[in-house]
Design an enzyme around this catalytic site. Structure first.
Site, short mmCIF file in Angstrom:
data_model
loop_
_atom_site.label_atom_id
_atom_site.label_comp_id
_atom_site.label_asym_id
_atom_site.label_seq_id
_atom_site.Cartn_x
_atom_site.Cartn_y
_atom_site.Cartn_z
CE1 TYR A 83 37.87 80.01 48.76
CE2 TYR A 83 38.12 81.44 46.75
CZ TYR A 83 38.18 81.20 48.21
OH TYR A 83 38.73 82.27 48.85
CG ASP A 141 41.25 83.96 50.67
OD1 ASP A 141 42.18 84.62 50.07
OD2 ASP A 141 40.19 84.06 50.96
CG ASP A 180 40.21 77.81 66.40
OD1 ASP A 180 40.84 76.84 65.92
OD2 ASP A 180 39.38 77.72 67.08
CG ASP A 190 45.17 88.25 52.73
OD1 ASP A 190 45.49 87.62 51.92
OD2 ASP A 190 44.35 89.36 52.77
CE LYS A 231 36.71 75.40 64.49
NZ LYS A 231 37.29 76.14 65.61
C1 IPM Z 1 43.24 85.20 46.64
C2 IPM Z 1 42.18 85.92 46.42
C3 IPM Z 1 41.06 85.12 45.80
C4 IPM Z 1 40.76 84.05 46.77
C5 IPM Z 1 39.71 86.11 45.28
C6 IPM Z 1 40.23 87.31 44.65
C7 IPM Z 1 38.82 85.16 44.55
O1 IPM Z 1 41.68 86.54 47.71
O2 IPM Z 1 43.84 84.64 45.86
O3 IPM Z 1 43.59 84.93 47.87
O4 IPM Z 1 39.76 84.16 47.48
O5 IPM Z 1 41.40 83.38 46.30
MN MN Z 2 42.98 86.24 49.44
#
Ligand code: IPM
Ligand code: MN
Length: 328
Positions: A123, A222, A198, A226, A168
């Site tokens: 990042y 990240d 993984d 999710d 990793k």
């Molecule tokens: C998150 C989002 C951001 C990230 C993006 C939108 C820059 O996916 O906050 O998880 O990758 O950190």
């Molecule tokens: Mn994200």
């Protein structure tokens, strides 16, 4: 002295979920006597089209002056807004609690907190293209790893005292190996284990109950958050807090969801629970707990959006939760 809050509604479903959450914020602030000074500013895709900058100078000025930023999701320009804010204010820890909500169908029982390093890794934005070759730098520092590991330690000490370090290092021997070594050193005295990313993805689906605090690098965090949010019942419920030493930003984990924008069906709970984290951060656990209780009550009373099996609109959910807080 009031807490200066800068609200950035963002793109897509952002304005809808933030509006709903603000009703809750105002209700909690009134009910618990929290002195907030709330300002609003534009940032994101719409700002980019209007002013030629995803993060316009005026927004930046207000963000600089704010104690805390409360932000909706950003569309395609998210890196230029979300990551910029994280880096500019050194919000080095991204706290993402993942926990089932009573009454929400989930893949599995899960109750963990991700502590995601938030300003390093790929990042940092060091990408290059030379002819037929594209290169991105992955940057990990000892200082960056130690400070985020200390946050993981604090959370573990408030919870089940267990941290899983995810990396990793079997492939990225130097970079991830360094993250692992520094993290393990900083976490001494706690129950600590480590897992390749993984395998962690698999375990989060197979046996998520084994996780308490998960400490990981920016990009793995990240992706895994999710995944974990979906295990708990959906990304529409997942809050987050980006924490630094003196400033913080709170936002839902989900994105702008342009496909459902303007329909009034977006789930505001992720943003509302992010507001709860904001109250917690400013030391108002009473308001934070009330918001969480009210969210649960709303679900229990079937006031919920279609993604979790209800028929209510985004604003109805916000209003209902605000009303519950007023009556507490
Ligand atoms: C998150 C989002 C951001 C990230 C993006 C939108 C820059 O996916 O906050 O998880 O990758 O950190
Ligand atoms: Mn994200």
């Amino acid at each position: 002295m009031p807490y200066k809050v800068l609200v950035i509604p963002g793109d897509g479903i952002g304005p809808e979920v933030v509006d709903a959450a603000l009703e809750v914020v105002y209700a909690a602030a009134r009910r618990f006597g929290v002195d907030l000074e709330i300002k609003t500013a534009e940032a994101g895709d719409v700002a980019l089209r209007k002013y030629g900058a995803a993060m316009p100078p005026e927004t930046l000025k207000l963000a600089d002056a704010a104690d805390v930023i409360f932000k909706g999701p950003i569309g395609e320009s998210a890196y230029d807004v979300t990551s910029l804010i994280r880096m500019r204010y050194t919000l080095y820890a991204n706290i993402r609690p993942v926990k089932n909500l009573p009454g929400v169908p989930a893949i599995r029982e899960i109750d963990c907190v991700f502590v995601r390093e938030n300003v390093e890794d790929v990042y940092v934005g060091a990408e290059y293209k030379v002819g037929d070759v594209a290169i991105a730098l992955k940057v990990i520092t000892g200082q960056g790893t130690r400070r985020v590991a200390r946050v993981a330690r604090r959370y573990a000490e408030m919870r089940r005292r267990k941290v899983t370090v995810v990396h990793k290092a079997n492939v990225l021997r130097v970079v991830d190996g360094f993250f692992r070594d520094v993290a393990l050193e900083e976490l001494r005295g706690l129950e600590v284990d480590q897992m390749y990313v993984d395998a962690a993805a698999m375990e989060l689906v197979r046996n998520p109950a084994r996780f308490d605090v998960v400490l990981t690098t920016n990009q793995y965090g990240d992706i895994l958050t999710d995944l974990a949010a979906q295990v708990a019942g959906g990304i529409g419920l997942a809050p987050s807090g980006n924490i630094g030493d003196s400033k913080a930003m709170f936002e839902p984990v989900h994105g702008a969801a342009f496909d459902i924008a303007g329909k009034g069906i977006a789930n505001p709970i992720a943003t509302i629970l992010s507001a709860a984290m904001m109250f917690e951060w400013i030391g108002r656990t009473d308001a934070a707990m009330a918001i969480r209780r009210a969210v649960e009550k709303g679900i229990e009373n079937n006031v919920k959006t279609p993604d979790i099996g209800g028929k209510s609109t985004t604003s109805e959910v916000g209003r209902y939760i605000a009303t519950i807080i007023e009556k507490l």
